[in-house]
Design an enzyme around this catalytic site. Sequence first.
Site, short mmCIF file in Angstrom:
data_model
loop_
_atom_site.label_atom_id
_atom_site.label_comp_id
_atom_site.label_asym_id
_atom_site.label_seq_id
_atom_site.Cartn_x
_atom_site.Cartn_y
_atom_site.Cartn_z
N ASP A 112 0.97 -1.08 -0.03
CA ASP A 112 0.03 0.17 -0.12
C ASP A 112 0.62 1.25 0.10
O ASP A 112 2.10 1.18 0.32
CB ASP A 112 -0.79 -0.07 1.07
CG ASP A 112 -0.15 -0.04 2.43
OD1 ASP A 112 0.87 -0.45 2.71
OD2 ASP A 112 -0.62 0.64 3.26
N GLU A 168 0.08 -1.54 5.67
CA GLU A 168 1.07 -1.03 6.58
C GLU A 168 1.03 0.56 6.84
O GLU A 168 1.14 0.67 8.12
CB GLU A 168 2.66 -1.22 5.97
CG GLU A 168 3.34 -1.17 6.92
CD GLU A 168 4.20 0.21 6.89
OE1 GLU A 168 5.06 0.47 7.69
OE2 GLU A 168 3.97 1.29 6.35
#
Length: 412
Positions: A80, A174
Amino acid sequence: MNNLVDRFLRYVTFDTQSNPSNLRCPSSEGQHTFAQALKQELIDLGLSNISLDDNGYLMARLPSNVDYSVPAVGFVAHMDTAPDASGYNVKPQIVEDYQGGDIALGKGDEVLSPIHYPELHNLHGHDIICTDGTTLLGADNKAGIAEIITAMAHLINNPHIPHGDICIGFTPDEEIGRGADLFNVEKFGAEWAYTIDGGPVGELEYENFNATNADVIFHGINVHPGTAKDKMVNSINLAARFQMMMPADETPECTDGYQGFYHLKSAEMSVARSELGYIIRDFDRAGLEERKAVMQRNVDRLNAELHKGHVELKLTDSYFNMKEMVEPYPHIIELAKQAMIECDIKPNITPIRGGTDGARLSFMGLPCPNIFTGGYNFHGIHEFITIEGMQDAVKVIVKLSEKNRTQLPLIL
Ligand SMILES: [Zn+2]
């Protein structure tokens, strides 16, 4: 190594911004799309044990090519990008052989300037990949993914380089603090791992803050102000007094290095009820406990003075310093340092003034320091990375994989 840049440029076209308001995992569809594309790439490369689970965790293994026992080592990166800046329609630019001065980002007035980012002075002659000034770049952490996969491809194409089992893992979400939540350490299969999620070349990190959230709630009594004498307790005044009792110079803006802090990050105020939201941070676990005790003492002092109304403190630990989980296995750090030195890179060991997924993974039984990607200015439109730095990261991953074969399995 051309594949490295091609990979990276391909990966950043996927919009994988995570979304903190979506409680599903992964928190955005783009991460799922990206994970599927990566999965196909790992299949095409010929890796083993490839699995993409429903939560978007992608794992694979490069099997050992030696006939003796070697501990399995892991490499981890996240798919991400940060919610802080758009990751949609990223259009990277490559500035070859940078010679100093401002780099224009796209068509507007936005520039990447050594006045604001003096580290550019050290990068003359390097090839810089930056943004067009409208999005982040996504080097955090797609550079890490490109570096890990390129290193695996290099090992596959150079079977004379001996190595043990190498486990690779790509995680979702994350940037919104959930990357470790559903990570299956047992299935991953490594005895220890490295996140490839750091900044400039040489960075090696295995210490991070211990972290606690502290909410202080002030219960007042609201009465019409015209008839409030001896009746009203204005919780806003209590909150203001409390904040004045906190050490004024132990705040994020007054501290750095190994110093901890209290940070007042939010306030909700009304006469009847006010709430102050703090985060407290300290590299030392005992230091963190002392900070909690300071807050409790201030709450107690205020309560002792009150005849009406009261104050309560809610403490929630959020993460701890991975140092205590990594230090018992000094070879994990030593290997990384030696690998860098053998690649002519000076290791730069710095404490992380925050938390990482590696810290969470370390407490889940997978000691997991952090290694550089070669990138700068993560989470914003001034993000950039050098091709040389990315190549250095690949070399370190290859060297670590190779060096590890001589390590005894010290982990108990
Ligand atoms: Zn990152």
